[in-house]
Each structure stands twice: as C-alpha cells, then as structure tokens.
Design an enzyme around this catalytic site. Structure first.
Site, PDB file in Angstrom:
ATOM      1  N   GLU A  88      -7.940  -2.234  -2.242  1.00 58.00           N
ATOM      2  CA  GLU A  88      -8.917  -1.252  -1.774  1.00 58.00           C
ATOM      3  C   GLU A  88      -9.841  -0.848  -2.917  1.00 58.00           C
ATOM      4  O   GLU A  88      -9.429  -0.780  -4.085  1.00 58.00           O
ATOM      5  CB  GLU A  88      -8.214  -0.021  -1.204  1.00 58.00           C
ATOM      6  N   CYS A 101     -15.490   2.746  -7.509  1.00 51.46           N
ATOM      7  CA  CYS A 101     -14.114   2.871  -7.985  1.00 51.46           C
ATOM      8  C   CYS A 101     -13.415   1.545  -7.696  1.00 51.46           C
ATOM      9  O   CYS A 101     -13.249   1.172  -6.526  1.00 51.46           O
ATOM     10  CB  CYS A 101     -13.413   4.033  -7.279  1.00 51.46           C
ATOM     11  N   CYS A 108       0.887  -1.587  -8.360  1.00 52.44           N
ATOM     12  CA  CYS A 108       0.938  -1.040  -9.714  1.00 52.44           C
ATOM     13  C   CYS A 108       2.392  -0.975 -10.169  1.00 52.44           C
ATOM     14  O   CYS A 108       3.288  -0.660  -9.383  1.00 52.44           O
ATOM     15  CB  CYS A 108       0.324   0.362  -9.754  1.00 52.44           C
ATOM     16  N   CYS A 112       4.206   5.908 -10.672  1.00 54.44           N
ATOM     17  CA  CYS A 112       3.972   7.358 -10.545  1.00 54.44           C
ATOM     18  C   CYS A 112       4.396   7.811  -9.148  1.00 54.44           C
ATOM     19  O   CYS A 112       3.947   7.249  -8.140  1.00 54.44           O
ATOM     20  CB  CYS A 112       2.508   7.685 -10.805  1.00 54.44           C
ATOM     21  N   CYS A 115       1.793   8.822  -6.330  1.00 56.55           N
ATOM     22  CA  CYS A 115       0.671   7.910  -6.113  1.00 56.55           C
ATOM     23  C   CYS A 115       1.055   6.837  -5.104  1.00 56.55           C
ATOM     24  O   CYS A 115       2.076   6.160  -5.258  1.00 56.55           O
ATOM     25  CB  CYS A 115       0.264   7.262  -7.446  1.00 56.55           C
ATOM     26  N   CYS A 332      -8.000  10.436  -4.898  1.00 54.70           N
ATOM     27  CA  CYS A 332      -7.212  10.036  -6.065  1.00 54.70           C
ATOM     28  C   CYS A 332      -5.739   9.886  -5.687  1.00 54.70           C
ATOM     29  O   CYS A 332      -5.129  10.809  -5.126  1.00 54.70           O
ATOM     30  CB  CYS A 332      -7.385  11.085  -7.163  1.00 54.70           C
TER      31      CYS A 332
END
Length: 341
Positions: A88, A101, A108, A112, A115, A332
């Site tokens: 995305e 962005c 990832c 985190c 997230c 975010c």
C-alpha cells in the site's frame, strides 16, 4: 524477470547503455521516461535499442484498488507486484503541495505491536524499481488529475526503510534526480523505529534527507513492550546514533505515538525532555490510530494537548500530527495487506 532499469541511478543507466553499445547521451531522456512515465521523442539509435528490449525497462506495478478519504485529500493505493505480492502507498494532498508516502518492504520485521504492518510480519524487501514505481504511479496521478507534481516523499509506508537500506537509497537517488521526478532531497523524510546501523550509515550520505525516529517510549522497558527491536538496539545506542546523525545533518524529527494509559502521562512527557536533552529535535505527537491487532486507544484530546504543552514549555518544539485518511485506514501505522492474489 530481470531487475528493471527504472530503479537505476542516472549514472548507472549511462553505464548500462554504454555496455549495450548505446551512446551515453541517450541516458537522460531514457531516464526521464523511466522515472515519470512520460515518453518524448527518442533519437533513432535509442529507438532501435528499445525495440530489442522485452520486459526489462519498467517495473510492473498494477493498481488493484484506489480509495479516497472523505477528507478529499488523502488517497490510498493497493498495488500488486510482479510476483503477486501486494503493498500500500498513500497520497496526501495539502494546499499547494502533494506528498507521496511510499513502502519499502512487503510487511515489516520490526514487530511494533500497535502497527498493522508490524502485525503482518515480514515477507520480503522491495527492489529499488518497486519503490520508484510507487512514486511514478502516484506522481502521474497528481499530474493528470490536479496538474501538479509530488513535492514531498516520506518513506513511512509499509516496512522499515533502513532495514532495506541499499534499495531504499538507490530508489531515492533516482526519485530526487532533476532529470526525472526531481523531488528535492531536503523534501524526503526517512522514518525508522531505531535501526542504529542504518542511522549511522545514513549520517554519511551526502544527500540532506530528513531523519524521523519513532520513539514511543522513554525507557528501555517501556519502549521494548511497544517496539521489540529496542532489545537489539536499546535507547542509549539509539540516542548516541541520533547525536552522530545530528552532528552531520541537523534537526531530527521524533514521532511519539501517544496511547491512552500507556505513554500519555505528564511524567512521560518530562522523561522525553530529559532523554532528548541537548538534541535539536522536533516532536510529532501522534494520537494512536486503531488497528485490529492492538487493543490500545488514543487518549482524550485534553491529555494530548497537555502532553504537547509540557514538551513546549520545556523548550522542545512539538506538534500534534493532523489525522488524515483514517476512514480508509491510510493513517500512520494502519497500512496492511490482509490477503495477496
């Protein structure tokens, strides 16, 4: 498929053409086409060479879905890569400027907990051309739809940019080249959760990219619960790396995702001030954006404003980030691919 040429720096494209028997003078117009997607008239020698090429020029990137927020200025894209993996990207519009962005990885590895991308896990690194392709697609849309150009790039999409260091820096060298998209290097921000080796390498780069460090905790125990990679590179090492970076490049942005009852107290704010003492920092306070895999919530607006006030009164510049695109999960920490074709 071989790596496409659109991920190459201009100087590397020149070298490639010469090796192919094509005069280096043709590199600049070819580079512009590969970067922007706008093809002008090429000289006959380059046209003849292009006729012999197959699928090695432009990285394939299929736009699967485009979703625009009710705010009218934020658009999220779901792209499919050549191997079927999906990522995305987000376009954020502001009066007089547009920001892209971009993602640097499929998933990832940093984990985190708040997230959505971190909850997804790590699939693979993106190639430089796959990063460039996102910028090209978003830039073409801005040009076609608004008659404008992308002026800012933030490497804040899916993935940890400094974990995919070489491809990210190679892509940015192409994106910022004035022969292509020409985004000013000072208008590029790389966000990291604290990848210390990457920060130290980035400090030696000549380009004046802005570094943004996601902090979220002001001691190792607290931060380790939110950002597991803190156990590998604890705060003392991270702060030392930030000092090295600042000595070479200047001000650093710090992101603090503020979570109700977790890291939103006045004591937390004062701990940030002490931790960052002596550094030239601007803090972005980011009220938590909801994700399915994390039960936390954002604090009341009064607590967020009080948090910001304590930082500012202590001499630490701080803003509360404007919340954009939450209705399409483009905020975010909300980017995620739940299924892949």
């Amino acid at each position: 498929m071989s790596d496409a040429l659109d991920g190459l720096r201009l100087e590397d494209l020149r070298t490639h053409l010469v090796a192919e028997g094509v005069n280096a003078v043709h590199a600049a117009p070819l580079f512009r086409w590969l970067q922007t997607g706008h093809r002008g008239g090429f000289e006959p020698p380059l046209e003849r060479w292009l006729e012999r090429q197959e699928d090695t020029l432009i990285t394939p990137l299929r736009r699967v879905l485009e979703t625009t927020s009710e705010d009218g200025w934020t658009t999220k894209f779901l792209f499919e890569l050549a191997d079927g993996a999906q990522i995305e990207s987000v376009l954020m519009g502001f009066p007089g400027r547009f920001t892209a962005c971009l993602s640097t990885q499929v998933g990832c590895a940093m984990g985190c907990v708040f997230c959505a991308t971190g909850q997804m896990g790590f699939r693979r690194h993106l190639k430089a051309g796959e990063i460039v392709a996102q910028a090209r697609e978003v830039s073409r849309l801005v040009a076609d739809r608004y008659g404008e150009r992308v002026r800012n790039v933030v490497m804040m999409g899916m993935g940890e940019p400094l974990h995919n260091y070489d491809a990210t820096l190679q892509a940015l060298a192409a994106i910022t080249d004035t022969h292509g998209m020409g985004v000013g290097p000072s208008r590029v921000t790389l966000s990291t959760v604290g990848h210390v080796p990457g920060i130290l390498k980035l400090a030696k780069e000549p380009a004046p990219y802005t570094l943004a460090v996601s902090l979220h905790g002001a001691d190792d125990e607290e931060r380790g619960r939110l950002i597991p990679v803190n156990r590998r590179w604890p705060l003392a090492e991270l702060i030392d790396a930030m000092r090295v970076y600042q000595a070479q490049k200047g001000r650093i942005l710090v992101a603090w995702t503020i979570i109700d009852g977790v890291n939103d107290s006045p004591e937390h704010a004062r701990k940030i001030v002490n931790l960052l003492k002596g550094l030239d920092i601007h803090v972005n306070v980011i009220p938590l954006n909801a994700t399915e895999g994390f039960e936390g919530s954002q604090p009341e607006s009064r607590r967020v404003i009080d948090f910001q006030r304590i930082l500012k009164e202590a001499g630490l510049p701080a803003t509360v980030r404007q919340r954009r695109g939450l209705d399409v999960a483009a905020g975010c920490g909300q980017l995620v691919v739940k299924s892949e074709v």
